[in-house]
Design a protein around this motif. Structure first.
Motif, PDB file in Angstrom:
ATOM      1  N   ALA A 150       0.909  -1.354  -0.111  1.00 54.32           N
ATOM      2  CA  ALA A 150       0.141  -0.162   0.081  1.00 54.32           C
ATOM      3  C   ALA A 150       0.926   1.200   0.039  1.00 54.32           C
ATOM      4  O   ALA A 150       2.165   1.212   0.367  1.00 54.32           O
ATOM      5  N   LEU A 151       0.220   2.495  -0.296  1.00 56.87           N
ATOM      6  CA  LEU A 151       1.120   3.649  -0.248  1.00 56.87           C
ATOM      7  C   LEU A 151       1.444   3.905   1.019  1.00 56.87           C
ATOM      8  O   LEU A 151       2.650   4.406   1.410  1.00 56.87           O
ATOM      9  N   PHE A 152       0.379   3.873   2.127  1.00 57.58           N
ATOM     10  CA  PHE A 152       0.742   3.976   3.344  1.00 57.58           C
ATOM     11  C   PHE A 152      -0.362   3.649   4.478  1.00 57.58           C
ATOM     12  O   PHE A 152      -1.321   3.134   3.914  1.00 57.58           O
ATOM     13  N   GLU A 153      -0.129   3.564   5.540  1.00 55.02           N
ATOM     14  CA  GLU A 153      -0.929   2.875   6.557  1.00 55.02           C
ATOM     15  C   GLU A 153      -1.905   4.246   6.880  1.00 55.02           C
ATOM     16  O   GLU A 153      -1.481   5.330   7.346  1.00 55.02           O
ATOM     17  N   PRO A 154      -3.165   3.945   6.715  1.00 63.20           N
ATOM     18  CA  PRO A 154      -4.061   5.165   6.702  1.00 63.20           C
ATOM     19  C   PRO A 154      -4.294   5.597   8.029  1.00 63.20           C
ATOM     20  O   PRO A 154      -4.406   7.128   7.987  1.00 63.20           O
ATOM     21  N   ASP A 155      -4.298   4.987   9.109  1.00 62.10           N
ATOM     22  CA  ASP A 155      -4.399   5.699  10.353  1.00 62.10           C
ATOM     23  C   ASP A 155      -3.204   6.186  10.833  1.00 62.10           C
ATOM     24  O   ASP A 155      -3.381   6.894  12.046  1.00 62.10           O
ATOM     25  N   ASP A 156      -1.986   5.670  10.657  1.00 56.42           N
ATOM     26  CA  ASP A 156      -0.989   6.327  11.277  1.00 56.42           C
ATOM     27  C   ASP A 156       0.191   6.160  10.159  1.00 56.42           C
ATOM     28  O   ASP A 156       1.113   5.481  10.178  1.00 56.42           O
ATOM     29  N   ALA A 194      22.828  14.067  -1.687  1.00 61.92           N
ATOM     30  CA  ALA A 194      22.047  13.067  -1.002  1.00 61.92           C
ATOM     31  C   ALA A 194      21.288  14.065   0.150  1.00 61.92           C
ATOM     32  O   ALA A 194      20.055  13.868   0.328  1.00 61.92           O
ATOM     33  N   ALA A 195      21.917  14.909   0.775  1.00 67.37           N
ATOM     34  CA  ALA A 195      21.204  15.642   1.765  1.00 67.37           C
ATOM     35  C   ALA A 195      20.350  16.527   0.986  1.00 67.37           C
ATOM     36  O   ALA A 195      19.071  16.718   1.602  1.00 67.37           O
ATOM     37  N   HIS A 196      20.592  17.198   0.068  1.00 70.80           N
ATOM     38  CA  HIS A 196      19.616  18.023  -0.946  1.00 70.80           C
ATOM     39  C   HIS A 196      18.429  17.158  -1.163  1.00 70.80           C
ATOM     40  O   HIS A 196      17.151  17.688  -0.922  1.00 70.80           O
ATOM     41  N   ASN A 197      18.551  16.148  -1.724  1.00 65.89           N
ATOM     42  CA  ASN A 197      17.331  15.192  -2.172  1.00 65.89           C
ATOM     43  C   ASN A 197      16.674  14.619  -1.205  1.00 65.89           C
ATOM     44  O   ASN A 197      15.533  14.350  -1.101  1.00 65.89           O
ATOM     45  N   ALA A 198      17.382  14.204   0.268  1.00 69.56           N
ATOM     46  CA  ALA A 198      16.588  13.700   1.080  1.00 69.56           C
ATOM     47  C   ALA A 198      15.608  14.721   1.850  1.00 69.56           C
ATOM     48  O   ALA A 198      14.532  14.540   2.443  1.00 69.56           O
ATOM     49  N   ARG A 199      16.106  16.208   1.727  1.00 69.19           N
ATOM     50  CA  ARG A 199      15.252  17.269   2.179  1.00 69.19           C
ATOM     51  C   ARG A 199      14.035  17.128   1.455  1.00 69.19           C
ATOM     52  O   ARG A 199      12.692  17.452   1.746  1.00 69.19           O
ATOM     53  N   PHE A 200      13.922  16.944   0.005  1.00 66.28           N
ATOM     54  CA  PHE A 200      12.856  16.861  -0.982  1.00 66.28           C
ATOM     55  C   PHE A 200      11.859  15.861  -0.388  1.00 66.28           C
ATOM     56  O   PHE A 200      10.521  15.999  -0.580  1.00 66.28           O
ATOM     57  N   LEU A 201      12.230  14.645  -0.050  1.00 70.29           N
ATOM     58  CA  LEU A 201      11.650  13.827   0.420  1.00 70.29           C
ATOM     59  C   LEU A 201      10.901  14.137   1.837  1.00 70.29           C
ATOM     60  O   LEU A 201       9.527  13.804   1.877  1.00 70.29           O
ATOM     61  N   VAL A 202      11.396  14.499   2.616  1.00 70.76           N
ATOM     62  CA  VAL A 202      10.889  15.032   3.994  1.00 70.76           C
ATOM     63  C   VAL A 202       9.704  16.185   3.598  1.00 70.76           C
ATOM     64  O   VAL A 202       8.610  16.152   4.130  1.00 70.76           O
ATOM     65  N   GLN A 203      10.048  17.021   2.512  1.00 72.86           N
ATOM     66  CA  GLN A 203       9.070  18.051   2.260  1.00 72.86           C
ATOM     67  C   GLN A 203       7.978  17.377   1.638  1.00 72.86           C
ATOM     68  O   GLN A 203       6.698  17.963   1.682  1.00 72.86           O
ATOM     69  N   PHE A 204       8.124  16.430   0.763  1.00 76.79           N
ATOM     70  CA  PHE A 204       6.964  15.440   0.331  1.00 76.79           C
ATOM     71  C   PHE A 204       6.267  14.915   1.501  1.00 76.79           C
ATOM     72  O   PHE A 204       4.729  15.159   1.511  1.00 76.79           O
ATOM     73  N   MET A 205       6.815  14.390   2.415  1.00 70.83           N
ATOM     74  CA  MET A 205       6.016  13.930   3.509  1.00 70.83           C
ATOM     75  C   MET A 205       5.104  14.924   4.248  1.00 70.83           C
ATOM     76  O   MET A 205       4.170  14.804   4.578  1.00 70.83           O
ATOM     77  N   ALA A 206       5.689  16.049   4.211  1.00 68.79           N
ATOM     78  CA  ALA A 206       4.882  17.319   5.080  1.00 68.79           C
ATOM     79  C   ALA A 206       3.785  17.625   4.250  1.00 68.79           C
ATOM     80  O   ALA A 206       2.834  17.914   4.836  1.00 68.79           O
ATOM     81  N   LYS A 207       3.884  17.698   2.843  1.00 71.05           N
ATOM     82  CA  LYS A 207       2.919  18.146   2.180  1.00 71.05           C
ATOM     83  C   LYS A 207       2.035  17.014   2.190  1.00 71.05           C
ATOM     84  O   LYS A 207       0.578  17.350   2.130  1.00 71.05           O
ATOM     85  N   LEU A 208       2.077  15.723   2.172  1.00 78.00           N
ATOM     86  CA  LEU A 208       1.361  14.836   2.500  1.00 78.00           C
ATOM     87  C   LEU A 208       0.700  14.814   3.706  1.00 78.00           C
ATOM     88  O   LEU A 208      -0.609  14.534   3.665  1.00 78.00           O
ATOM     89  N   SER A 209       1.357  15.072   4.742  1.00 79.44           N
ATOM     90  CA  SER A 209       0.574  14.992   6.087  1.00 79.44           C
ATOM     91  C   SER A 209      -0.590  16.175   6.112  1.00 79.44           C
ATOM     92  O   SER A 209      -1.404  16.130   6.482  1.00 79.44           O
ATOM     93  N   ALA A 210      -0.102  17.342   5.406  1.00 78.62           N
ATOM     94  CA  ALA A 210      -0.998  18.618   5.425  1.00 78.62           C
ATOM     95  C   ALA A 210      -2.428  18.055   4.618  1.00 78.62           C
ATOM     96  O   ALA A 210      -3.502  18.348   4.843  1.00 78.62           O
ATOM     97  N   GLU A 211      -2.170  17.460   3.484  1.00 76.84           N
ATOM     98  CA  GLU A 211      -3.217  17.014   2.676  1.00 76.84           C
ATOM     99  C   GLU A 211      -4.225  16.081   3.488  1.00 76.84           C
ATOM    100  O   GLU A 211      -5.288  15.966   3.256  1.00 76.84           O
ATOM    101  N   ASN A 213      -4.775  16.115   6.482  1.00 77.76           N
ATOM    102  CA  ASN A 213      -5.443  16.949   7.265  1.00 77.76           C
ATOM    103  C   ASN A 213      -6.339  17.757   6.860  1.00 77.76           C
ATOM    104  O   ASN A 213      -6.695  18.647   7.434  1.00 77.76           O
ATOM    105  N   GLY A 214      -6.491  17.775   5.374  1.00 71.79           N
ATOM    106  CA  GLY A 214      -7.194  18.631   4.922  1.00 71.79           C
ATOM    107  C   GLY A 214      -6.852  19.958   4.321  1.00 71.79           C
ATOM    108  O   GLY A 214      -7.707  20.893   3.717  1.00 71.79           O
ATOM    109  N   ASP A 215      -5.670  20.377   4.562  1.00 69.96           N
ATOM    110  CA  ASP A 215      -5.105  21.510   3.911  1.00 69.96           C
ATOM    111  C   ASP A 215      -4.169  21.299   2.592  1.00 69.96           C
ATOM    112  O   ASP A 215      -3.138  20.551   2.975  1.00 69.96           O
TER     113      ASP A 215
END
Length: 232
Positions: A150-156, A194-211, A213-215
């Motif tokens: 799956a893409l991710f665990e929906p509840d956590d 690697a450090a630059h591209n890892a930041r991109f992945l974290v930013q994706f995670m942060a964007k996903l989290s916001a979405e 949560n409805g933002d």
């Protein structure tokens, strides 16, 4: 010209003989790893032919991450590569066989073989950079999907209250492996990329989290903070 000649031959051989394991390990992957390796080898006293050959043949044997022999795949690839070089590329310099084999063996994260040569370090970094940034983002979801995950665990989704399981959830792979890759890089250029591209992945995670949560217009500052990325 010399390296272009060998690249054309290897590329043609791959197109005729290589059967990709999944969407993330196709001939285009080999080409990209070689392109990245060329950036990393600038200014280094390294054999371009060793690096080129290892970049093209490093995933000749690519086993799924749930395969029981996953950790031996790079050593299998090294053995098969030497056989191919001997049988089908007879004009390949014999003295480069061992350096090529070592670079292939040492590229693998799961094999945990320390790269001893500058060539092996460059190949390892170039391959690991494929797992980060936009390309890495695409590859991780492609691989997990091919395994029925799956893409991710929906509840956590960020595993704050459960154990990580990247065999079931693509997003978990960010924490089990991908975000740890910058610390494993062997070259100065590799570490910076690697450090630059890892930041991109974290930013994706942060964007996903916001979405989730409805933002849809923001990123989740708490996720950025959790993984040590400053909000821009």
């Amino acid at each position: 010209m010399y390296l272009s000649h060998w690249q054309q031959r290897f590329d043609m051989w791959m197109q005729q003989h290589y059967t990709q394991a999944d969407a993330a390990h196709d001939v285009a992957h080999f080409r990209r790893v070689w392109a990245t390796a060329q950036t990393l080898m600038e200014g280094e006293n390294a054999s371009g032919l060793v690096i080129l050959t290892a970049c093209y043949f490093h995933d000749l044997v690519s086993l799924a991450k749930n395969h029981p022999q996953r950790a031996q795949a790079s050593q299998m690839a090294a053995r098969q590569t030497l056989s191919i070089l001997t049988d089908e590329f007879a004009d390949f310099p014999a003295e480069l066989h061992a350096p090529v084999a070592h670079a292939i063996e040492a590229h693998s994260f799961s094999a945990a073989i320390t790269p001893r040569s500058i060539e092996a370090k460059i190949v390892q970094d170039a391959d690991r950079l494929e797992a980060l940034g936009a390309i890495g983002l695409a590859r991780v979801f492609a691989v997990t999907g091919s395994l029925g995950g799956a893409l991710f665990e929906p509840d956590d989704p960020f595993a704050e209250r459960r154990a990580l399981d990247d065999k079931r959830y693509a997003l978990d792979h960010f924490q089990t492996k991908l975000l740890a890759l910058p610390a494993t890089m062997q070259t100065e250029k590799g570490r910076a990329l690697a450090a630059h591209n890892a930041r991109f992945l974290v930013q994706f995670m942060a964007k996903l989290s916001a979405e989730l949560n409805g933002d849809f217009y923001a990123t989740d500052a708490a996720v950025l903070q959790r993984f040590g990325v400053k909000e821009e």
